[in-house]
Design an enzyme around this catalytic site. Structure first.
Site, mmCIF file in Angstrom:
data_model
loop_
_atom_site.group_PDB
_atom_site.id
_atom_site.type_symbol
_atom_site.label_atom_id
_atom_site.label_comp_id
_atom_site.label_asym_id
_atom_site.label_seq_id
_atom_site.Cartn_x
_atom_site.Cartn_y
_atom_site.Cartn_z
ATOM 1 N N THR A 193 0.797 -1.129 0.027
ATOM 2 C CA THR A 193 -0.017 0.078 0.032
ATOM 3 C C THR A 193 0.889 1.088 0.139
ATOM 4 O O THR A 193 0.363 2.390 0.132
ATOM 5 C CB THR A 193 -1.063 0.133 1.257
ATOM 6 O OG1 THR A 193 -0.051 0.011 2.414
ATOM 7 C CG2 THR A 193 -1.729 -1.008 1.233
ATOM 8 N N TRP A 194 1.912 1.280 -0.245
ATOM 9 C CA TRP A 194 2.932 2.443 -0.164
ATOM 10 C C TRP A 194 2.367 3.130 -1.557
ATOM 11 O O TRP A 194 2.145 2.931 -2.614
ATOM 12 C CB TRP A 194 4.218 2.111 -0.541
ATOM 13 C CG TRP A 194 5.187 3.330 -0.351
ATOM 14 C CD1 TRP A 194 5.248 4.338 0.480
ATOM 15 C CD2 TRP A 194 6.827 3.409 -0.853
ATOM 16 N NE1 TRP A 194 6.175 5.180 0.407
ATOM 17 C CE2 TRP A 194 7.181 4.482 -0.280
ATOM 18 C CE3 TRP A 194 7.501 2.349 -1.452
ATOM 19 C CZ2 TRP A 194 8.530 4.873 -0.780
ATOM 20 C CZ3 TRP A 194 8.905 2.891 -1.677
ATOM 21 C CH2 TRP A 194 9.444 4.241 -1.259
ATOM 22 N N TYR B 9 3.100 5.317 5.453
ATOM 23 C CA TYR B 9 2.579 5.629 4.220
ATOM 24 C C TYR B 9 1.473 6.774 4.230
ATOM 25 O O TYR B 9 0.325 6.505 4.846
ATOM 26 C CB TYR B 9 1.910 4.358 3.554
ATOM 27 C CG TYR B 9 3.060 3.179 3.374
ATOM 28 C CD1 TYR B 9 4.432 3.564 3.342
ATOM 29 C CD2 TYR B 9 2.714 1.771 3.586
ATOM 30 C CE1 TYR B 9 5.350 2.343 3.418
ATOM 31 C CE2 TYR B 9 3.683 0.751 3.411
ATOM 32 C CZ TYR B 9 5.007 1.018 3.542
ATOM 33 O OH TYR B 9 6.087 0.106 3.199
ATOM 34 N N TYR C 266 9.455 -6.900 -0.744
ATOM 35 C CA TYR C 266 8.858 -5.743 -0.769
ATOM 36 C C TYR C 266 9.439 -5.257 -2.235
ATOM 37 O O TYR C 266 10.471 -5.857 -2.770
ATOM 38 C CB TYR C 266 9.022 -4.797 0.189
ATOM 39 C CG TYR C 266 10.208 -4.005 0.701
ATOM 40 C CD1 TYR C 266 10.955 -3.178 -0.331
ATOM 41 C CD2 TYR C 266 10.827 -4.271 1.632
ATOM 42 C CE1 TYR C 266 11.949 -1.990 -0.038
ATOM 43 C CE2 TYR C 266 11.992 -3.382 1.980
ATOM 44 C CZ TYR C 266 12.479 -2.509 1.203
ATOM 45 O OH TYR C 266 13.782 -1.827 1.758
ATOM 46 N N ASP D 203 -0.381 -5.183 3.339
ATOM 47 C CA ASP D 203 0.898 -4.395 4.101
ATOM 48 C C ASP D 203 0.735 -3.069 4.044
ATOM 49 O O ASP D 203 0.480 -2.600 2.967
ATOM 50 C CB ASP D 203 2.224 -4.935 3.415
ATOM 51 C CG ASP D 203 3.227 -4.380 4.112
ATOM 52 O OD1 ASP D 203 3.696 -4.688 5.011
ATOM 53 O OD2 ASP D 203 3.700 -3.500 3.527
ATOM 54 N N GLN E 207 10.841 -8.100 6.527
ATOM 55 C CA GLN E 207 10.535 -7.737 5.171
ATOM 56 C C GLN E 207 11.640 -6.927 4.589
ATOM 57 O O GLN E 207 11.901 -5.981 5.205
ATOM 58 C CB GLN E 207 9.128 -6.669 5.656
ATOM 59 C CG GLN E 207 8.565 -6.247 4.327
ATOM 60 C CD GLN E 207 7.529 -5.274 4.409
ATOM 61 O OE1 GLN E 207 7.460 -4.239 4.198
ATOM 62 N NE2 GLN E 207 6.325 -5.990 4.831
HETATM 63 P P1 NAP Z 1 6.047 -2.824 -6.272
HETATM 64 O O1 NAP Z 1 5.017 -3.429 -5.807
HETATM 65 O O2 NAP Z 1 7.231 -3.442 -6.803
HETATM 66 O O3 NAP Z 1 5.702 -1.784 -7.490
HETATM 67 C C1 NAP Z 1 4.618 -1.137 -7.571
HETATM 68 C C2 NAP Z 1 4.311 -0.449 -9.103
HETATM 69 O O4 NAP Z 1 4.196 -1.537 -9.850
HETATM 70 C C3 NAP Z 1 3.185 0.324 -9.135
HETATM 71 O O5 NAP Z 1 3.368 1.457 -9.864
HETATM 72 C C4 NAP Z 1 2.072 -0.403 -9.550
HETATM 73 O O6 NAP Z 1 0.895 0.187 -10.690
HETATM 74 C C5 NAP Z 1 2.956 -1.458 -10.695
HETATM 75 N N1 NAP Z 1 2.532 -2.811 -10.824
HETATM 76 C C6 NAP Z 1 1.975 -3.482 -9.849
HETATM 77 N N2 NAP Z 1 1.784 -4.658 -10.385
HETATM 78 C C7 NAP Z 1 2.013 -4.796 -11.720
HETATM 79 C C8 NAP Z 1 1.966 -5.356 -12.816
HETATM 80 N N3 NAP Z 1 1.332 -6.717 -12.718
HETATM 81 N N4 NAP Z 1 2.103 -5.163 -14.122
HETATM 82 C C9 NAP Z 1 2.842 -3.751 -14.393
HETATM 83 N N5 NAP Z 1 2.905 -3.003 -13.189
HETATM 84 C C10 NAP Z 1 2.609 -3.582 -11.931
HETATM 85 O O7 NAP Z 1 6.688 -1.667 -5.416
HETATM 86 P P2 NAP Z 1 6.568 -1.277 -4.076
HETATM 87 O O8 NAP Z 1 5.157 -0.439 -3.670
HETATM 88 O O9 NAP Z 1 7.883 -0.244 -3.604
HETATM 89 O O10 NAP Z 1 6.589 -2.410 -2.937
HETATM 90 C C11 NAP Z 1 5.280 -3.292 -2.427
HETATM 91 C C12 NAP Z 1 5.125 -3.082 -1.263
HETATM 92 O O11 NAP Z 1 6.022 -3.338 -0.467
HETATM 93 C C13 NAP Z 1 4.677 -1.456 -0.842
HETATM 94 O O12 NAP Z 1 3.382 -0.845 -1.215
HETATM 95 C C14 NAP Z 1 4.877 -1.730 0.618
HETATM 96 O O13 NAP Z 1 3.560 -2.161 1.337
HETATM 97 C C15 NAP Z 1 5.973 -2.557 0.761
HETATM 98 N N6 NAP Z 1 7.276 -1.784 0.964
HETATM 99 C C16 NAP Z 1 8.051 -1.824 2.062
HETATM 100 C C17 NAP Z 1 9.179 -1.222 2.320
HETATM 101 C C18 NAP Z 1 9.909 -1.385 3.658
HETATM 102 O O14 NAP Z 1 10.774 -0.656 3.680
HETATM 103 N N7 NAP Z 1 9.476 -2.164 4.433
HETATM 104 C C19 NAP Z 1 9.619 -0.669 1.317
HETATM 105 C C20 NAP Z 1 8.894 -0.534 -0.050
HETATM 106 C C21 NAP Z 1 7.891 -1.115 0.069
HETATM 107 P P3 NAP Z 1 -0.199 0.647 -10.143
HETATM 108 O O15 NAP Z 1 -0.430 1.035 -8.721
HETATM 109 O O16 NAP Z 1 -0.504 1.581 -11.114
HETATM 110 O O17 NAP Z 1 -1.193 -0.703 -10.393
#
Ligand code: NAP
Length: 277
Positions: A19-20, A53, A191, A48, A163
């Protein structure tokens, strides 16, 4: 949905939703709620989030998405390192529970290490668990030495996950952190599993994508979903992405596919510092 068993004995789905970047823009709110609800309909029941966020905004979006469906959801939130003191973590948890409109979290994570002694944070987490406000706790962005230190402290052996950033372009943890966790049955929660869209139209993955009638992003996610002891939490607001992420679970990569992937996205050959966002 495939599940993993945590060291606490509780079950956790291997594919969830991040949900970031949610809860930051009012104009996107309904789309974000709809995406999370669609994900729940498709059995991606792990959500998550974090107090960071949208400075609480994402937790409020999640509250609306899970309204009336709390029991279906495996709910994870995270607290800032500057809220990791004994009192601070307890108060941060109460604020998250209030924004999420629930009375418990399935899992509560320290977002990354700060300057507050880990022993104090672990004390707070044990208190929160005893109070029933969280069912399990863990950490995020901990490298192997951090995990070793945590394990040596009271309550540290109850950590159920770490994570970290893990995907095809970020394989450093395979050198030591992943095996260290695997040995203890502590799942890694990956993540940025689709590296924030970096695999879209990736020419190296296109061939496999064509073979599996999938997208290159789905191949990258499928590769993670094939790993032992790994949970993935892609974030998607676009409903097509939500559906594609769920469908990545059904892709069966072959030994030959894994070899092709390893030639392009090489596993680490030495210890690397933990990559972080
Ligand atoms: P991610 O999930 O790798 O990428 C998200 C991006 O990819 C969004 O722009 C999304 O677009 C796009 N996307 C998602 N599925 C897709 C698909 N099947 N085809 C094409 N594009 C796709 O990056 P993230 O948000 O950094 O990481 C995921 C989650 O991990 C976060 O939301 C958060 O909850 C957690 N996180 C934790 C930390 C930490 O420090 N613990 C750091 C970073 C992230 P749309 O939204 O337009 O669909």
């Amino acid at each position: 949905m495939k599940i993993l068993q945590l060291p606490s004995g509780k079950a956790i789905p291997i594919l969830g939703q991040g949900t970031w970047r949610m809860g930051e823009r009012a104009s996107q709110k309904q789309a974000e709620i709809n995406a999370l609800r669609l994900g729940l309909d498709l059995a991606m029941t792990l959500i998550d989030t974090a107090e960071m966020y949208g400075e609480g905004g994402a937790e409020k979006v999640v509250a609306e998405a899970i309204s009336g469906r709390r029991e279906e959801v495996y709910l994870v939130s995270k607290f800032y390192p500057f809220n990791a003191s004994y009192e601070g973590a307890i108060k941060a948890c109460d604020r998250s529970l209030s924004r999420l409109k629930t009375d418990y979290l399935d899992l509560y994570l320290l977002h990354w290490r700060g300057s507050i002694p880990l022993s104090e944070t672990l004390e707070a987490l044990q208190h929160l668990k005893q109070a029933g406000k969280i069912l399990d706790y863990g950490v995020s962005n901990f490298d192997t030495d951090d995990m070793e230190e945590a394990e040596s402290l009271p309550g540290g052996q109850k950590i159920v996950t770490n994570q970290v950033l893990y995907n095809l372009k970020r394989r450093g943890i395979e050198w030591d952190l992943l095996p260290w966790c695997k040995k203890r049955n502590i799942p890694i929660m990956a993540y940025s599993p689709v590296e924030q869209r970096a695999f879209v139209n990736n020419s190296k993955l296109e061939e496999l994508a064509t073979k599996h009638n999938a997208t290159s992003t789905q191949i990258a996610l499928s590769w993670l979903l094939h790993q032992d002891n790994v949970i993935s939490i892609p974030k998607a607001t676009n409903p097509q992405h939500v559906r594609e992420n769920r469908a990545a679970l059904d892709i069966k990569l072959t030994e030959e596919d894994f070899k092709i992937i390893d030639r392009t996205f090489k596993p680490p050959s030495r210890k690397m510092g933990l990559a972080m966002r």
